[in-house]
Design a protein around this motif. Structure first.
Motif, PDB file in Angstrom:
ATOM      1  N   UNK A 361       0.850  -1.185   0.000  1.00 37.78           N
ATOM      2  CA  UNK A 361       0.000   0.000   0.000  1.00 37.78           C
ATOM      3  C   UNK A 361       0.889   1.239   0.000  1.00 37.78           C
ATOM      4  N   UNK A 362       0.461   2.284  -0.690  1.00 40.31           N
ATOM      5  CA  UNK A 362       1.210   3.530  -0.713  1.00 40.31           C
ATOM      6  C   UNK A 362       0.463   4.595   0.059  1.00 40.31           C
ATOM      7  N   UNK A 363       1.148   5.215   0.991  1.00 38.43           N
ATOM      8  CA  UNK A 363       0.594   6.322   1.769  1.00 38.43           C
ATOM      9  C   UNK A 363       1.381   7.576   1.408  1.00 38.43           C
ATOM     10  N   UNK A 364       0.686   8.588   0.908  1.00 30.99           N
ATOM     11  CA  UNK A 364       1.332   9.835   0.493  1.00 30.99           C
ATOM     12  C   UNK A 364       1.072  10.926   1.529  1.00 30.99           C
ATOM     13  N   UNK A 365       2.145  11.437   2.103  1.00 32.33           N
ATOM     14  CA  UNK A 365       2.046  12.495   3.106  1.00 32.33           C
ATOM     15  C   UNK A 365       2.219  13.858   2.448  1.00 32.33           C
ATOM     16  N   UNK A 366       1.827  14.906   3.151  1.00 33.38           N
ATOM     17  CA  UNK A 366       1.987  16.266   2.618  1.00 33.38           C
ATOM     18  C   UNK A 366       3.456  16.632   2.480  1.00 33.38           C
ATOM     19  N   UNK A 367       4.248  16.173   3.424  1.00 34.28           N
ATOM     20  CA  UNK A 367       5.692  16.436   3.385  1.00 34.28           C
ATOM     21  C   UNK A 367       6.385  15.474   4.340  1.00 34.28           C
ATOM     22  N   UNK A 368       7.709  15.464   4.252  1.00 34.77           N
ATOM     23  CA  UNK A 368       8.477  14.623   5.150  1.00 34.77           C
ATOM     24  C   UNK A 368       8.523  15.156   6.561  1.00 34.77           C
ATOM     25  N   UNK A 369       8.024  16.382   6.755  1.00 32.34           N
ATOM     26  CA  UNK A 369       8.023  16.985   8.080  1.00 32.34           C
ATOM     27  C   UNK A 369       6.820  16.548   8.926  1.00 32.34           C
ATOM     28  N   UNK A 370       5.926  15.778   8.326  1.00 26.32           N
ATOM     29  CA  UNK A 370       4.795  15.241   9.083  1.00 26.32           C
ATOM     30  C   UNK A 370       5.329  14.372  10.218  1.00 26.32           C
ATOM     31  N   UNK A 371       4.742  14.497  11.379  1.00 24.34           N
ATOM     32  CA  UNK A 371       5.208  13.737  12.538  1.00 24.34           C
ATOM     33  C   UNK A 371       4.738  12.286  12.463  1.00 24.34           C
ATOM     34  N   UNK A 372       5.492  11.420  13.123  1.00 23.07           N
ATOM     35  CA  UNK A 372       5.129  10.000  13.134  1.00 23.07           C
ATOM     36  C   UNK A 372       3.750   9.793  13.734  1.00 23.07           C
TER      37      UNK A 372
END
Length: 450
Positions: A361-372
């Motif tokens: 599955x692919x999860x696309x975040x807004x940016x790499x700065x999103x917190x865990x």
């Protein structure tokens, strides 16, 4: 806890001379347009004897639906019944779980239910198992011919589904199913005035995971809200549950929180109330705390009775071939009038459990700065995952990123990662291996961002 089994009562004969089985014999000695291809009227006596002596049924859950199921299956002629439940009887159960009395409060549901049924139906061999169904190995379930579930948890259903699918082998090249390990299971569920029943043949029909999207995504709260800006009493309860309890270990290192333990629930309520006072949030009560951690949905006795009857009828049809099985889902709606609807759910070829769903599955975040902690909320809301207590590790290195379940030392070691940026823990396009006890297996998730 060891199983309780008492089949010392004299056997109740299956014969035309016994009034209890007269209706069953009438159905079994008359063919009709709905009978299954292997139905045989002359074999009715042998079928009833097999129902009494050979067929072993497991009832999962001894709550509102489970009590009805045990009563229906016992009176339908099933002679060997096992029941498993980990809960103890609470005063609030008495209004709808009719096998229990006030004097039973605090006792294991499975044992009390089995004893009551045994006393009312002579000759029935009923065995009670007290414990968590997810702690039983797959081979334990393999001893049963039929499983009927009356669970109130989607997580438990997912685990049971994955376990029963794992018992059924399939040829890697042809995909042909080896039916020798196949155990049909009938799943019943109720939610207020609505209910459903389904018949599942693992690897042959749609499994529970195939239709997971039919259920609403469980209510979750962002960890950042719980930790920094709680606004609701539910936020305080959830914070006490997922953050304070693992940190404090109030009942000993490694002791998991048990929502059915009065001492645990008292600690949770007090801790949540203290946090609520700090943020001037009213409304934390013991009832609210139980509702949040147990995801309690109001139960209606009449809904349980109808759904249990549907499940028991399907069990009897499978055992006797007096009619073909349900194909394969029936829904009851009593919210506006009363009506039911039957349709056939379809198996998903890409199902992660019974199909070939090994594709990540692919999860696309807004940016790499999103917190865990925000990624964890995303995984919990993903329809194909719906994680509740996930364990995450990096596929390429094996590095542990998050552990919400497992040894206390491991859980504590990864707690600080919640506030870290995802790009600190994983490269863009990297793969996470996600495991969760409810899923019954591991999933691979690709995490990326622009």
């Amino acid at each position: 806890m060891e199983a309780v089994d008492d089949a010392a009562a004299p056997p109740l004969p299956y014969s035309a001379a016994c009034p209890r089985w007269s209706d069953a014999l009438r159905l079994l000695t008359r063919g009709g347009p709905s009978t299954a291809p292997d139905f045989s009227a002359p074999a009715s006596a042998e079928v009833l004897a097999s129902l009494r002596n050979d067929l072993r049924v497991l009832v999962v859950g001894a709550g509102g639906l489970g009590c009805e199921l045990l009563k229906d299956l016992a009176l339908a002629g099933f002679g060997r019944i096992d029941v498993i439940d980990m809960d103890t009887i609470d005063v609030s159960n008495l209004n709808r779980q009719f096998l229990f009395r006030a004097s039973d409060v605090g006792k294991p549901k499975a044992e009390v239910a089995a004893a009551y049924i045994r006393a009312r139906v002579p000759g029935l061999a009923i065995t009670a198992h007290v414990g968590d169904l997810t702690r039983r190995p797959p081979e334990w379930y393999a001893q049963f011919n039929l499983i009927v579930a009356g669970l109130d948890s989607i997580d438990a259903r997912r685990w049971l589904n994955a376990t029963l699918v794992s018992l059924v082998g399939a040829d890697a090249e042809t995909g042909e199913v080896d039916r020798s390990g196949l155990i049909p299971w009938i799943d019943g569920g109720s939610e207020g005035l609505m209910g459903q029943a389904r018949v599942i043949f693992p690897r042959l029909s749609a499994c529970f995971e195939c239709t997971l999207s039919m259920f609403d995504t469980p209510k979750t709260y962002p960890l950042c809200t719980l930790a920094n800006t709680p606004r609701l009493p539910e936020h305080c309860v959830e914070y006490a549950h997922v953050v304070e309890y693992p940190r404090a270990s109030p009942f000993g290192e490694g002791v998991a929180f048990d929502a059915d333990n009065p001492d645990h629930l008292t600690w949770l309520t007090d801790t949540a109330a203290a946090r609520a006072d700090k943020f001037s949030i009213p409304g934390v009560t013991r009832r609210l705390a139980a509702g949040v951690v147990k995801h309690i949905v109001p139960a209606v006795a009449s809904t349980n009775a109808v759904i249990a009857a549907a499940c028991a009828a399907e069990a009897w049809k499978l055992a006797t071939s007096v009619a073909g099985p349900l194909r394969n889902y029936v829904m009851l709606n009593g919210t506006s009038g009363v009506y039911s609807y039957t349709y056939e759910t379809e198996r998903r070829p890409d199902c992660e459990v019974c199909g070939g769903g090994g594709v990540p599955r692919t999860v696309t975040l807004d940016s790499g700065e999103v917190l865990l902690e925000d990624l964890l909320d995303t995984l919990a809301a993903e329809p194909a995952l719906r994680t509740r207590a996930p364990v995450l590790r990096v596929a390429s290195t094996g590095a542990m990123v998050w552990a919400a379940d497992g040894p206390p030392a491991l859980v504590a070691a990864t707690r600080a990662n919640a506030g870290k940026r995802v790009e600190e823990l994983l490269e863009r396009g990297g793969e996470l291996v996600v495991t969760d006890r409810a899923m019954g297996g591991a999933r691979t998730v690709i995490v990326t961002w622009p």
